[in-house]
Write a protein that holds these residues in place. Structure first.
Motif, mmCIF file in Angstrom:
data_model
loop_
_atom_site.group_PDB
_atom_site.id
_atom_site.type_symbol
_atom_site.label_atom_id
_atom_site.label_comp_id
_atom_site.label_asym_id
_atom_site.label_seq_id
_atom_site.Cartn_x
_atom_site.Cartn_y
_atom_site.Cartn_z
ATOM 1 N N ALA A 34 -14.953 -6.172 37.056
ATOM 2 C CA ALA A 34 -14.397 -5.854 35.744
ATOM 3 C C ALA A 34 -13.049 -5.143 35.854
ATOM 4 O O ALA A 34 -12.235 -5.204 34.944
ATOM 5 N N ILE A 35 -12.814 -4.477 36.989
ATOM 6 C CA ILE A 35 -11.564 -3.735 37.168
ATOM 7 C C ILE A 35 -10.460 -4.697 37.598
ATOM 8 O O ILE A 35 -10.595 -5.392 38.590
ATOM 9 N N SER A 36 -9.393 -4.709 36.826
ATOM 10 C CA SER A 36 -8.293 -5.631 37.119
ATOM 11 C C SER A 36 -7.095 -4.942 37.745
ATOM 12 O O SER A 36 -6.284 -5.588 38.400
ATOM 13 N N GLU A 37 -6.980 -3.622 37.545
ATOM 14 C CA GLU A 37 -5.796 -2.925 38.064
ATOM 15 C C GLU A 37 -6.122 -1.478 38.404
ATOM 16 O O GLU A 37 -6.796 -0.781 37.645
ATOM 17 N N VAL A 38 -5.631 -1.044 39.569
ATOM 18 C CA VAL A 38 -5.765 0.348 40.011
ATOM 19 C C VAL A 38 -4.370 0.827 40.389
ATOM 20 O O VAL A 38 -3.707 0.217 41.218
ATOM 21 N N ILE A 48 -7.266 3.361 36.029
ATOM 22 C CA ILE A 48 -8.093 2.156 36.154
ATOM 23 C C ILE A 48 -7.963 1.373 34.851
ATOM 24 O O ILE A 48 -8.074 1.945 33.762
ATOM 25 N N HIS A 49 -7.739 0.053 34.981
ATOM 26 C CA HIS A 49 -7.671 -0.812 33.793
ATOM 27 C C HIS A 49 -8.620 -1.986 33.963
ATOM 28 O O HIS A 49 -8.733 -2.549 35.048
ATOM 29 N N ARG A 50 -9.297 -2.324 32.873
ATOM 30 C CA ARG A 50 -10.188 -3.492 32.843
ATOM 31 C C ARG A 50 -9.664 -4.486 31.819
ATOM 32 O O ARG A 50 -9.338 -4.101 30.703
ATOM 33 N N ASN A 51 -9.613 -5.763 32.212
ATOM 34 C CA ASN A 51 -9.244 -6.819 31.262
ATOM 35 C C ASN A 51 -10.447 -7.263 30.444
ATOM 36 O O ASN A 51 -10.294 -7.775 29.348
ATOM 37 N N PRO A 53 -14.051 -6.693 28.303
ATOM 38 C CA PRO A 53 -14.570 -5.652 27.411
ATOM 39 C C PRO A 53 -15.464 -4.684 28.182
ATOM 40 O O PRO A 53 -16.292 -5.102 28.994
ATOM 41 N N ALA A 54 -15.283 -3.395 27.937
ATOM 42 C CA ALA A 54 -16.070 -2.359 28.606
ATOM 43 C C ALA A 54 -16.044 -1.101 27.760
ATOM 44 O O ALA A 54 -15.183 -0.952 26.895
ATOM 45 N N VAL A 55 -16.984 -0.213 28.033
ATOM 46 C CA VAL A 55 -16.992 1.080 27.330
ATOM 47 C C VAL A 55 -15.659 1.771 27.572
ATOM 48 O O VAL A 55 -15.040 2.283 26.646
ATOM 49 N N ASN A 56 -15.213 1.796 28.829
ATOM 50 C CA ASN A 56 -13.908 2.363 29.177
ATOM 51 C C ASN A 56 -12.977 1.225 29.596
ATOM 52 O O ASN A 56 -13.080 0.718 30.701
ATOM 53 N N GLN A 57 -12.099 0.849 28.700
ATOM 54 C CA GLN A 57 -11.098 -0.159 29.034
ATOM 55 C C GLN A 57 -10.089 0.435 30.027
ATOM 56 O O GLN A 57 -9.660 -0.218 30.960
ATOM 57 N N ASP A 58 -9.732 1.685 29.778
ATOM 58 C CA ASP A 58 -8.807 2.433 30.627
ATOM 59 C C ASP A 58 -9.387 3.822 30.872
ATOM 60 O O ASP A 58 -10.013 4.400 29.984
ATOM 61 N N GLU A 59 -9.141 4.337 32.078
ATOM 62 C CA GLU A 59 -9.619 5.669 32.415
ATOM 63 C C GLU A 59 -8.819 6.206 33.593
ATOM 64 O O GLU A 59 -8.139 5.452 34.286
ATOM 65 N N ILE A 60 -8.907 7.510 33.785
ATOM 66 C CA ILE A 60 -8.304 8.161 34.953
ATOM 67 C C ILE A 60 -9.452 8.629 35.835
ATOM 68 O O ILE A 60 -10.351 9.344 35.383
#
Length: 134
Positions: A34-38, A48-51, A53-60
C-alpha cells in the motif's frame, strides 16, 4: 496507549537480515504494497504516502531500533500508532512479533478496526517473509 492486536511469523533467515530490513524505512515499499513513497524528513523520520485508500493516506513515521526491537511511531494521520516489532533468533528461524498500539483517540470502534487492520498488517508480514526469500 491501547493495544489493538499482535501478529507473529517465523522467517527462515538470520536476525541481522530481518532487523536491517525492518529498520530501513526505505524498504517499506517492497513489503508493504500500500505504501507508494517514503521520503526522509530528518534522520530516522520519514514521510509515508499511500496511493491506495487507507486510514492514513499520509503520515510521519519515526523508526527506533534496539537489540531485539524495531519500533515505528506514526504521527500526523487519522490513526496515530506505535508498531513494535520484537525479533528473536530461534533454531534456524527468526520469530517476528508485531504489536500495534493506538496512541490517539481514533474514532472507529476497536471491534470494527482491529480485525481489518490485523489482517492487513499480517499480509505485510507475509510479504516481508517473501521478500527475504523464506
Amino acid at each position: 496507549m491501547k493495544k489493538l492486536f499482535t501478529n507473529s511469523i517465523e522467517i527462515n533467515s538470520d536476525l541481522k537480515t530481518v532487523t536491517d530490513i525492518l529498520a530501513n524505512a526505505f524498504t517499506l515499499t517492497k513489503w508493504n504494497y500500500a505504501i507508494s513513497e517514503v521520503t526522509e524528513v530528518v534522520t530516522d523520520e520519514f514521510a509515508i504516502h499511500r496511493n491506495e485508500p487507507a486510514v492514513n493516506q499520509d503520515e510521519i513515521v519515526t523508526v527506533e531500533q534496539t537489540d531485539n526491537e524495531v519500533v515505528y511511531v506514526s504521527r500526523g494521520g487519522k490513526l496515530e500508532y506505535q508498531l513494535v516489532f520484537q525479533i528473536f533468533q530461534t533454531d534456524g528461524h527468526v520469530l517476528v512479533t508485531e504489536t500495534l498500539y493506538v496512541l490517539n483517540n481514533f474514532s472507529l470502534p476497536k471491534a470494527l478496526i482491529a480485525p481489518i487492520t490485523k489482517k492487513a498488517f499480517n499480509q505485510n508480514l507475509q510479504a516481508l517473509k517473501k521478500l527475504i526469500g523464506a
